[in-house]
Design a protein around this motif. Structure first.
Motif, PDB file in Angstrom:
ATOM      1  N   ILE A  76      33.308  49.443  30.854  1.00 40.88           N
ATOM      2  CA  ILE A  76      32.249  48.543  31.312  1.00 40.88           C
ATOM      3  C   ILE A  76      32.616  47.078  31.065  1.00 40.88           C
ATOM      4  O   ILE A  76      32.353  46.201  31.894  1.00 40.88           O
ATOM      5  CB  ILE A  76      30.920  48.878  30.618  1.00 40.88           C
ATOM      6  N   ALA A  77      33.245  46.798  29.917  1.00 42.08           N
ATOM      7  CA  ALA A  77      33.493  45.410  29.512  1.00 42.08           C
ATOM      8  C   ALA A  77      34.566  44.732  30.354  1.00 42.08           C
ATOM      9  O   ALA A  77      34.449  43.542  30.663  1.00 42.08           O
ATOM     10  CB  ALA A  77      33.889  45.359  28.032  1.00 42.08           C
ATOM     11  N   LEU A  78      35.610  45.457  30.740  1.00 37.92           N
ATOM     12  CA  LEU A  78      36.702  44.832  31.489  1.00 37.92           C
ATOM     13  C   LEU A  78      36.235  44.267  32.837  1.00 37.92           C
ATOM     14  O   LEU A  78      36.466  43.084  33.122  1.00 37.92           O
ATOM     15  CB  LEU A  78      37.847  45.825  31.667  1.00 37.92           C
ATOM     16  N   PRO A  79      35.596  45.050  33.708  1.00 33.56           N
ATOM     17  CA  PRO A  79      35.126  44.456  34.968  1.00 33.56           C
ATOM     18  C   PRO A  79      34.053  43.395  34.770  1.00 33.56           C
ATOM     19  O   PRO A  79      33.997  42.415  35.516  1.00 33.56           O
ATOM     20  CB  PRO A  79      34.595  45.660  35.755  1.00 33.56           C
ATOM     21  N   ALA A  80      33.201  43.579  33.762  1.00 32.02           N
ATOM     22  CA  ALA A  80      32.165  42.582  33.505  1.00 32.02           C
ATOM     23  C   ALA A  80      32.782  41.256  33.072  1.00 32.02           C
ATOM     24  O   ALA A  80      32.394  40.176  33.556  1.00 32.02           O
ATOM     25  CB  ALA A  80      31.197  43.093  32.430  1.00 32.02           C
ATOM     26  N   ALA A  81      33.760  41.314  32.163  1.00 34.65           N
ATOM     27  CA  ALA A  81      34.422  40.094  31.692  1.00 34.65           C
ATOM     28  C   ALA A  81      35.212  39.437  32.815  1.00 34.65           C
ATOM     29  O   ALA A  81      35.242  38.203  32.939  1.00 34.65           O
ATOM     30  CB  ALA A  81      35.336  40.424  30.520  1.00 34.65           C
ATOM     31  N   TYR A  82      35.869  40.245  33.640  1.00 36.53           N
ATOM     32  CA  TYR A  82      36.623  39.700  34.782  1.00 36.53           C
ATOM     33  C   TYR A  82      35.689  38.967  35.740  1.00 36.53           C
ATOM     34  O   TYR A  82      35.999  37.867  36.220  1.00 36.53           O
ATOM     35  CB  TYR A  82      37.360  40.820  35.505  1.00 36.53           C
ATOM     36  N   THR A  83      34.546  39.564  36.025  1.00 35.59           N
ATOM     37  CA  THR A  83      33.586  38.942  36.927  1.00 35.59           C
ATOM     38  C   THR A  83      33.075  37.617  36.367  1.00 35.59           C
ATOM     39  O   THR A  83      32.972  36.615  37.087  1.00 35.59           O
ATOM     40  CB  THR A  83      32.397  39.888  37.177  1.00 35.59           C
ATOM     41  N   ILE A  84      32.758  37.594  35.087  1.00 31.02           N
ATOM     42  CA  ILE A  84      32.255  36.367  34.465  1.00 31.02           C
ATOM     43  C   ILE A  84      33.326  35.277  34.471  1.00 31.02           C
ATOM     44  O   ILE A  84      33.048  34.110  34.776  1.00 31.02           O
ATOM     45  CB  ILE A  84      31.791  36.657  33.027  1.00 31.02           C
ATOM     46  N   ALA A  85      34.558  35.635  34.145  1.00 32.47           N
ATOM     47  CA  ALA A  85      35.620  34.636  33.994  1.00 32.47           C
ATOM     48  C   ALA A  85      36.157  34.122  35.323  1.00 32.47           C
ATOM     49  O   ALA A  85      36.541  32.953  35.422  1.00 32.47           O
ATOM     50  CB  ALA A  85      36.759  35.218  33.156  1.00 32.47           C
ATOM     51  N   PHE A  86      36.193  34.971  36.369  1.00 37.42           N
ATOM     52  CA  PHE A  86      36.877  34.595  37.602  1.00 37.42           C
ATOM     53  C   PHE A  86      35.970  34.522  38.829  1.00 37.42           C
ATOM     54  O   PHE A  86      36.348  33.892  39.824  1.00 37.42           O
ATOM     55  CB  PHE A  86      38.018  35.578  37.892  1.00 37.42           C
ATOM     56  N   LEU A 173      49.489  31.507  37.403  1.00 36.71           N
ATOM     57  CA  LEU A 173      50.161  32.801  37.578  1.00 36.71           C
ATOM     58  C   LEU A 173      49.397  33.663  38.583  1.00 36.71           C
ATOM     59  O   LEU A 173      49.999  34.343  39.423  1.00 36.71           O
ATOM     60  CB  LEU A 173      50.259  33.524  36.233  1.00 36.71           C
ATOM     61  N   VAL A 174      48.074  33.621  38.500  1.00 38.35           N
ATOM     62  CA  VAL A 174      47.251  34.384  39.433  1.00 38.35           C
ATOM     63  C   VAL A 174      47.418  33.841  40.847  1.00 38.35           C
ATOM     64  O   VAL A 174      47.583  34.591  41.817  1.00 38.35           O
ATOM     65  CB  VAL A 174      45.770  34.345  39.005  1.00 38.35           C
ATOM     66  N   GLU A 175      47.393  32.512  40.978  1.00 36.86           N
ATOM     67  CA  GLU A 175      47.554  31.900  42.300  1.00 36.86           C
ATOM     68  C   GLU A 175      48.928  32.189  42.885  1.00 36.86           C
ATOM     69  O   GLU A 175      49.055  32.434  44.098  1.00 36.86           O
ATOM     70  CB  GLU A 175      47.328  30.394  42.182  1.00 36.86           C
ATOM     71  N   ALA A 176      49.953  32.166  42.024  1.00 34.36           N
ATOM     72  CA  ALA A 176      51.299  32.455  42.508  1.00 34.36           C
ATOM     73  C   ALA A 176      51.410  33.891  43.007  1.00 34.36           C
ATOM     74  O   ALA A 176      52.020  34.158  44.057  1.00 34.36           O
ATOM     75  CB  ALA A 176      52.312  32.204  41.393  1.00 34.36           C
ATOM     76  N   ALA A 177      50.808  34.838  42.267  1.00 38.71           N
ATOM     77  CA  ALA A 177      50.849  36.236  42.689  1.00 38.71           C
ATOM     78  C   ALA A 177      50.108  36.430  44.007  1.00 38.71           C
ATOM     79  O   ALA A 177      50.556  37.172  44.887  1.00 38.71           O
ATOM     80  CB  ALA A 177      50.245  37.120  41.600  1.00 38.71           C
ATOM     81  N   GLU A 178      48.975  35.749  44.169  1.00 40.78           N
ATOM     82  CA  GLU A 178      48.220  35.874  45.415  1.00 40.78           C
ATOM     83  C   GLU A 178      48.976  35.237  46.585  1.00 40.78           C
ATOM     84  O   GLU A 178      48.962  35.749  47.706  1.00 40.78           O
ATOM     85  CB  GLU A 178      46.846  35.228  45.253  1.00 40.78           C
ATOM     86  N   ASN A 179      49.654  34.113  46.327  1.00 38.83           N
ATOM     87  CA  ASN A 179      50.436  33.464  47.377  1.00 38.83           C
ATOM     88  C   ASN A 179      51.618  34.319  47.829  1.00 38.83           C
ATOM     89  O   ASN A 179      52.069  34.211  48.979  1.00 38.83           O
ATOM     90  CB  ASN A 179      50.936  32.107  46.907  1.00 38.83           C
ATOM     91  N   LEU A 180      52.109  35.158  46.921  1.00 43.00           N
ATOM     92  CA  LEU A 180      53.220  36.051  47.267  1.00 43.00           C
ATOM     93  C   LEU A 180      52.735  37.315  47.980  1.00 43.00           C
ATOM     94  O   LEU A 180      53.544  38.185  48.298  1.00 43.00           O
ATOM     95  CB  LEU A 180      53.995  36.427  46.001  1.00 43.00           C
ATOM     96  N   GLY A 181      51.442  37.416  48.204  1.00 42.60           N
ATOM     97  CA  GLY A 181      50.916  38.537  48.977  1.00 42.60           C
ATOM     98  C   GLY A 181      50.419  39.703  48.159  1.00 42.60           C
ATOM     99  O   GLY A 181      50.146  40.781  48.729  1.00 42.60           O
ATOM    100  N   ARG A 183      47.883  42.082  46.290  1.00 44.75           N
ATOM    101  CA  ARG A 183      46.466  42.398  46.398  1.00 44.75           C
ATOM    102  C   ARG A 183      45.778  42.124  45.072  1.00 44.75           C
ATOM    103  O   ARG A 183      46.410  42.038  44.031  1.00 44.75           O
ATOM    104  CB  ARG A 183      46.263  43.861  46.802  1.00 44.75           C
ATOM    105  N   ARG A 184      44.439  41.995  45.159  1.00 46.70           N
ATOM    106  CA  ARG A 184      43.671  41.710  43.948  1.00 46.70           C
ATOM    107  C   ARG A 184      43.884  42.781  42.894  1.00 46.70           C
ATOM    108  O   ARG A 184      44.005  42.484  41.700  1.00 46.70           O
ATOM    109  CB  ARG A 184      42.188  41.605  44.311  1.00 46.70           C
ATOM    110  N   SER A 185      43.955  44.066  43.297  1.00 47.73           N
ATOM    111  CA  SER A 185      44.149  45.151  42.330  1.00 47.73           C
ATOM    112  C   SER A 185      45.499  45.019  41.623  1.00 47.73           C
ATOM    113  O   SER A 185      45.601  45.256  40.413  1.00 47.73           O
ATOM    114  CB  SER A 185      44.050  46.506  43.037  1.00 47.73           C
ATOM    115  N   LYS A 186      46.549  44.623  42.356  1.00 51.16           N
ATOM    116  CA  LYS A 186      47.867  44.455  41.748  1.00 51.16           C
ATOM    117  C   LYS A 186      47.906  43.234  40.827  1.00 51.16           C
ATOM    118  O   LYS A 186      48.572  43.245  39.792  1.00 51.16           O
ATOM    119  CB  LYS A 186      48.937  44.336  42.831  1.00 51.16           C
ATOM    120  N   VAL A 187      47.189  42.173  41.228  1.00 51.86           N
ATOM    121  CA  VAL A 187      47.117  40.990  40.370  1.00 51.86           C
ATOM    122  C   VAL A 187      46.473  41.344  39.034  1.00 51.86           C
ATOM    123  O   VAL A 187      46.938  40.932  37.967  1.00 51.86           O
ATOM    124  CB  VAL A 187      46.328  39.868  41.074  1.00 51.86           C
TER     125      VAL A 187
END
Length: 278
Positions: A76-86, A173-181, A183-187
């Motif tokens: 429960i905490a991982l997706p909740a924290a991800y949503t709050i932070a990003f 790092l997140v932006e670089a991974a997204e720019n390289l194509g 997916r959100r799950s892989k990031v």
């Protein structure tokens, strides 16, 4: 100067942690005669507790409950924290963090009483179910209510730890991974989770510690049936003022929790950093 400034903290730890811990260990070797503690050096308390069936059952049950709570907390905490932070805007993110901090400093007992009102046979949920023409649900007194109570204790702390960890991730790092194509799950899987590896183990070990030693939820959400180790400590003291045997249980719990924290710290280490340092 650093030693002088750190002296009050050291004295605090000695007076309020180290000294009581040493005394607790010493008491495990004492005896009880005529309901009074007498200094002694005997291993009888250890043998009676460690090899007793009630203790072994309570140990296994407490470990299962704490492990289940830890898994649920992280899920429960991982997706909740991800949503709050990003995903949340800055203003709403600050409000969400505030809502996480407030329960930590509020009364845990009060929150458990609130859940009793919600989950009891005549509570909020069953009132709605019965008004719809269905039979009431047995929500209170089992594993479901116990985990609800424990998650009330562990979730705010775990989410707060993970939010702080996610906030410290280098967003380039997140932006670089997204720019390289990617997916959100892989990031998330290859960039974010490795970056907060230590925080994940910290949140998990904290949830295990809090649920493993909790007394309130097992007492009020299940009626102490079956008993956890914390319940067993109280029952042992009540049966003839057996403080030494209760101390054995307490020392055993502390040893288990220390091993869990050591294991979490070892697993949370960044192997690549260690190799690079060498």
């Amino acid at each position: 100067m650093p030693a002088i400034l750190g002296l009050p903290v050291l004295l605090w730890q000695i007076v309020f942690f180290a000294a009581p811990l040493v005394f607790l260990i010493v008491v495990t070797f004492w005896r009880v005669r005529s309901f009074r503690l007498e200094p002694d050096f005997s291993l009888d308390n250890w043998s009676r507790i460690l090899f007793s069936t009630p203790f072994q059952r309570a140990l296994v049950y407490t470990g299962e409950v704490a492990a289940t709570c830890t898994v649920l907390t992280l899920v429960i905490a991982l997706p909740a924290a991800y949503t709050i932070a990003f995903r949340l805007p800055q203003k709403i993110r600050g409000l969400a963090v505030t809502f996480l901090v407030v329960p930590i400093f509020s009364s845990y007992m009060l929150r458990i009483y609130a859940w009793q009102i919600v989950l009891s046979p005549d509570g909020v949920i069953n009132s709605i179910v019965k008004s719809a023409g269905f039979t009431g649900l047995p929500l209170l007194g089992g594993q479901f209510s116990l985990q609800i109570g424990l998650l009330t204790l562990t979730l705010p702390v775990a989410i707060l730890i993970l939010v702080l960890a996610f906030s410290g991730v280098d967003r380039t790092l997140v932006e670089a991974a997204e720019n390289l194509g990617c997916r959100r799950s892989k990031v998330i899987r290859h960039v974010l989770l490795p970056s907060i590896r230590n925080a994940v183990f910290l949140a998990g070990s904290t949830a295990f510690l809090m649920s493993f030693g909790d007394y309130i939820s097992p007492l009020f959400m299940t009626g102490s049936k079956p008993p956890t180790l914390s319940i067993l400590i109280v029952d042992t003291v009540k049966s003839g003022s057996q403080w030494p045997r209760a101390s054995v249980i307490g020392v055993t719990m502390l040893a288990i929790l220390a091993l869990v924290f050591l294991a979490a710290g070892f697993l949370g280490r960044d192997r690549r950093t260690q190799k690079g340092g060498r």
